[in-house]
Design a protein around this motif. Sequence first.
Motif, PDB file in Angstrom:
ATOM      1  N   ILE A   1      11.346  -3.101 -10.944  1.00 33.06           N
ATOM      2  CA  ILE A   1      10.069  -2.371 -10.985  1.00 33.06           C
ATOM      3  C   ILE A   1       9.774  -1.751  -9.625  1.00 33.06           C
ATOM      4  N   ASN A   2       9.958  -2.532  -8.570  1.00 32.11           N
ATOM      5  CA  ASN A   2       9.699  -2.052  -7.213  1.00 32.11           C
ATOM      6  C   ASN A   2      10.545  -0.830  -6.886  1.00 32.11           C
ATOM      7  N   ILE A   3      11.828  -0.911  -7.201  1.00 29.15           N
ATOM      8  CA  ILE A   3      12.748   0.197  -6.918  1.00 29.15           C
ATOM      9  C   ILE A   3      12.404   1.431  -7.752  1.00 29.15           C
ATOM     10  N   LEU A   4      12.089   1.218  -9.035  1.00 21.51           N
ATOM     11  CA  LEU A   4      11.745   2.339  -9.917  1.00 21.51           C
ATOM     12  C   LEU A   4      10.460   3.034  -9.477  1.00 21.51           C
ATOM     13  N   LEU A   5       9.448   2.247  -9.125  1.00 22.24           N
ATOM     14  CA  LEU A   5       8.175   2.835  -8.704  1.00 22.24           C
ATOM     15  C   LEU A   5       8.355   3.720  -7.477  1.00 22.24           C
ATOM     16  N   LYS A   6       9.193   3.292  -6.556  1.00 23.45           N
ATOM     17  CA  LYS A   6       9.434   4.093  -5.351  1.00 23.45           C
ATOM     18  C   LYS A   6      10.229   5.361  -5.670  1.00 23.45           C
ATOM     19  N   GLU A   7      11.180   5.243  -6.594  1.00 19.47           N
ATOM     20  CA  GLU A   7      11.986   6.404  -6.975  1.00 19.47           C
ATOM     21  C   GLU A   7      11.154   7.430  -7.740  1.00 19.47           C
ATOM     22  N   PHE A   8      10.239   6.958  -8.586  1.00 17.92           N
ATOM     23  CA  PHE A   8       9.419   7.864  -9.390  1.00 17.92           C
ATOM     24  C   PHE A   8       8.409   8.644  -8.554  1.00 17.92           C
TER      25      PHE A   8
ATOM     26  N   SER B   1       9.243  10.352  -6.034  1.00 20.22           N
ATOM     27  CA  SER B   1       9.924  11.589  -5.633  1.00 20.22           C
ATOM     28  C   SER B   1      10.339  12.451  -6.823  1.00 20.22           C
ATOM     29  N   THR B   2      10.531  11.825  -7.992  1.00 20.60           N
ATOM     30  CA  THR B   2      10.905  12.583  -9.186  1.00 20.60           C
ATOM     31  C   THR B   2      10.497  11.817 -10.440  1.00 20.60           C
ATOM     32  N   LYS B   3      10.163  12.551 -11.506  1.00 23.83           N
ATOM     33  CA  LYS B   3       9.801  11.930 -12.778  1.00 23.83           C
ATOM     34  C   LYS B   3      10.969  11.947 -13.762  1.00 23.83           C
ATOM     35  N   ASN B   4      12.063  12.503 -13.353  1.00 18.67           N
ATOM     36  CA  ASN B   4      13.241  12.597 -14.221  1.00 18.67           C
ATOM     37  C   ASN B   4      14.002  11.268 -14.182  1.00 18.67           C
ATOM     38  N   ILE B   5      14.028  10.563 -15.313  1.00 16.35           N
ATOM     39  CA  ILE B   5      14.632   9.237 -15.376  1.00 16.35           C
ATOM     40  C   ILE B   5      16.113   9.263 -15.041  1.00 16.35           C
ATOM     41  N   PHE B   6      16.801  10.316 -15.440  1.00 14.73           N
ATOM     42  CA  PHE B   6      18.243  10.421 -15.165  1.00 14.73           C
ATOM     43  C   PHE B   6      18.505  10.591 -13.670  1.00 14.73           C
TER      44      PHE B   6
ATOM     45  N   ILE C   1      17.918   7.118 -12.100  1.00 14.43           N
ATOM     46  CA  ILE C   1      19.084   6.240 -12.302  1.00 14.43           C
ATOM     47  C   ILE C   1      20.229   6.635 -11.375  1.00 14.43           C
ATOM     48  N   LYS C   2      20.452   7.938 -11.252  1.00 18.65           N
ATOM     49  CA  LYS C   2      21.510   8.434 -10.376  1.00 18.65           C
ATOM     50  C   LYS C   2      21.242   8.040  -8.922  1.00 18.65           C
ATOM     51  N   ASN C   3      19.985   8.176  -8.489  1.00 23.35           N
ATOM     52  CA  ASN C   3      19.618   7.842  -7.107  1.00 23.35           C
ATOM     53  C   ASN C   3      19.850   6.361  -6.808  1.00 23.35           C
TER      54      ASN C   3
END
Length: 394
Positions: free
Chosen positions: A215-222, A224-229, A232-234
């Motif tokens: 969750i922590n990693i996803l929240l930080k990634e989102f 910068s972008t809302k594109n789930i793919f 995941i790539k990042n």
Amino acid sequence: MELKQRLTVSKETRSVALFIFIMLIFSRFMFFFTHEIWTLLLESEVMPGGGISNVTKESFISALMRWDASWYIRIIDKGYDLVPWNHYKGDAANWAFFPLYPWSVSVFKTMSGLSTIKSGFLMSNILFFISQIYVYKYLVLTRNKEIALTAVILFIMGPYNFYFSTLYTESLFVMLLVMSFYYMKKENWYACALSTAFLSATRGTGVLFFIPLLINILLKEFKSTKNIFVVIKNIIMNHKKLFVLICAPAGLFMYMTFLYFHMGDPFGFFHVEIAWNRSNANPVIILIEKIKEGGIPKLYLGAWGILGIVLSVYLMVTKRIEEGVFALLCMVIPMMSNLQALPRYFIGTAVTVFALVEWIHKLPELYRRGFMILYCTLNPILLILWFAQHYIVT
């Protein structure tokens, strides 16, 4: 300027460590004093009420070794069972108890030359001391110094803190759990990977840290972008984040590998739970049914369960989502079977205590101090019941 700041932080850390050490010594002296009272009760044949097993006069450290401590003593002294043998049906084995803590005590025992119970007592208190330094550091990082100090006091002096002195995993689990949250917050991914791997080798619920970590990693990634793919790539391309996610369940997988080669069933830790009447029922229904049955013990345990759930939701509502999700999972999963040991799970989950401390600090100072005094006076009463092997304290 940077060197001066580091020296200031170092001096503060030493001061906090000294405060924790003094508090810890004082609280363990209170344990000893409580044991003396318990011994007088035994000699005068004045015993607490029902639910107590047959007990005899014994040393202070021996009296701390109750319930599941006997399972860890067996692992330390004789290793893991090859076949089930214990309980009245003969279907219980020590596979349910994860290896990192008993193996750590075993190493300490070999190095120190002390007995199993003395080694366990010292090891648990050393780990607990370290855990409280990290509790303070994490809460200063995420809340403030006042909340951090209150949390440390409640951990050391509050109810059920005797779990951190017996042969239970609580000391190690809390230490590794708070270290994992701390290093996750600091984005020190290699340190976080190590602590989370050890966490999942300490207790079954340790592997659940993978969820707040993700969750922590996803929240930080989102952010910068809302594109789930792309997200995941990042994550896949970021070797540090990918590494910590892989390491989170590593302790569990290593234990499963050991069980496979030791007794032939990698899921033995799960299958043997049947000996303790574990089930996978709806936790809400279990909670309601047990409370409806009535009786002080069930109402008392149910109250801890409700408090744990409420505080978990509170953490999520206040945007501490990682803490809230982990707390909720650790409170709800045990309730799928019964309400037994819910206070221990509440204290041992740590983040529920953090939420409780936040609530306390919303009270006027007079009420806050009054609550803390009442909260801490529960421990001597519960410790007497622990010595007496009362089923409400397991």
